[in-house]
Design an enzyme around this catalytic site. Structure first.
Site: not given
Ligand SMILES: NC(=O)c1ccc[n+]([C@@H]2O[C@H](COP(=O)([O-])OP(=O)(O)OC[C@H]3O[C@@H](n4cnc5c(N)ncnc54)[C@H](OP(=O)(O)O)[C@@H]3O)[C@@H](O)[C@H]2O)c1
Length: 404
Positions: A198, A16
């Site tokens: 999440k 990332v």
């Protein structure tokens, strides 16, 4: 509105971090300059000049010129230390570390209020899909009924490869790892922990409630075998790992389960590392978001979007929390009358097993279908979620569960 120039200190230069570096270097308009990148192993070869890197976190955390800390590391304990210190030092923070955020949601919320600093984390939920910002800005708590979807790119990639290319689970997992979709510890993906993290984050932005990950049930795809896959194929279905939450009155139901899905579900056609999020609300009915849910530049672009939002002084307002508190106060509600997580929901599940003694039939409300062969057996029945949670028979790895 005038846009601020930002000086960034980045933690992590892996999948990332490098994705962010790439999208930032190709983005015009945003004036954000990376001053330093803190990594773990100073000896590792890097694609950028050595002067950009440090392994001393204080070079970023104590640098008064750095106004934004971007945390993109694969160690949730160190990540929380970095993020909380940065906030205490008055820096805005962007993070994509879902496990760290879900585990410390309460503390991170308090730190934002105490130190008046913004903390944004769109990349932590379904990578490139801007679901947190939509929940924050667009939907009203009262009108929102449910959120469900494929929240994990790595397992969706594995399941796609198994169903479309008939490759083995292990090979598909290896490919997902090579492509940078998997977590450092792939059990987080295949056992369904990652979509649960999440879900915890989305529950806060959708309904204003703080739920600890350990209070949400997750079941993964790690027990899938050829019998389950052939069963799905015979029924013209696919298997998808789906996270769900639904508000019914004052109760919230939330869990992660592999599901059989067929052509009637929009999630059936979400393939590879893509994610899909279905939002159901009172008047707009069903809305569907899709986009890449893992990978270097898709996640990097979500992080970039947060940095860009900071340049306009954006912060999450957590309106659903205020709405919850206001409703509580106005109606003089007791804690037990406000939104609470409840696991007393009936699920329809397929249970595959080999020994009849392993499955307590009496735990089911109803048995709809039963099949026995010399090798595997299965039942399809309805059962309360609370009878699955912590049940010893469910811990038996010779048994697999898939929801319908
Ligand atoms: N990969 C995805 O598709 C994706 C999607 C959404 C969110 N995320 C989240 O984003 C975060 C990063 O994931 P990733 O895939 O980029 O991981 P990664 O490729 O394994 O890279 C991790 C980076 O963190 C650095 N690091 C680890 N511990 C550190 C510490 N204590 N101090 C400073 N640097 C440290 C490593 O340094 P070295 O380079 O020296 O080893 C490495 O550069 C994770 O929380 C993950 O859950 C990932």
């Amino acid at each position: 509105m005038e846009r601020k120039n930002l000086t960034l200190g980045v933690f992590g230069f892996g999948c990332v971090g490098q994705g962010l570096y790439e999208v930032l270097s190709r983005t015009q308009g945003l004036k954000a300059n990376i001053k330093k990148i803190c990594i773990k192993e100073p000896e590792k070869a890097r694609s950028q000049p050595p002067t950009l890197f440090t392994s001393n976190r204080d070079e970023i955390l104590n640098d008064p010129e750095i106004d934004v800390v971007v945390e993109l590391i694969n160690d949730d304990v160190a990540a929380f230390e970095i993020v909380s210190t940065a906030m205490k030092n008055g820096k805005a923070v962007v993070s994509a570390s879902k496990k760290m955020i879900a585990t410390h949601l309460n503390e991170l919320y308090d730190l934002q209020q105490l130190y008046h600093v913004p903390f944004l984390y769109e990349g932590a939920c379904c990578a490139s899909i801007p679901i947190i910002r939509n929940l924050e800005e667009y939907y009203d708590n009262d009108l929102l009924h449910s959120i469900e979807g494929i929240f994990n790119g790595s397992t969706n990639y594995i399941l796609t490869k198994i169903f479309d290319d008939a490759i083995s689970f292990d090979l598909a997992l290896q490919e997902a790892q090579e492509k940078g979709f998997a977590e450092t510890d792939p059990r987080m993906d295949i056992e369904g922990h990652d979509p649960k993290f999440k879900l915890c984050i989305l529950l806060l932005h959708a309904f204003g409630i703080f739920v600890k990950p350990e209070h949400i049930f997750n079941f993964g795809i790690d027990r899938l075998n050829d019998f389950d896959i052939n069963y799905a194929r015979e029924k013209h279905c696919r298997i998808k790992l789906i996270a769900k939450c639904r508000k019914v009155g004052n109760e919230i139901y939330a869990y992660v389960f592999p599901h059989f899905v067929n052509g009637n579900s929009q999630l059936t056609n979400i393939h590879n590392e893509y994610n899909g999020v279905l939002v159901e609300s009172a008047f707009s009915d069903r809305q569907f978001f899709t986009g890449k849910g893992a990978g270097s530049t898709p996640t990097g672009s979500a992080v970039l979007s947060d940095i860009s939002a900071l340049s306009y002084n954006y912060r999450y307002e957590y309106r659903k929390i205020s709405q919850q508190l206001a409703a509580q106060k106005a109606l003089d509600l007791k804690v037990e009358d406000t939104l609470l997580l409840n696991n007393n929901i009936e699920l329809k599940i397929f249970v595959r097993y080999s020994d009849v003694q392993d499955v307590p039939i009496e735990a089911f409300n109803d048995i709809i279908e039963k099949y026995e062969s010399a090798g595997f057996k299965y039942i399809i029945g309805t059962i309360q979620l609370e009878k699955i949670i912590d049940a010893d028979w469910v811990k038996n790895r010779a048994i697999n569960l898939i929801a319908l």
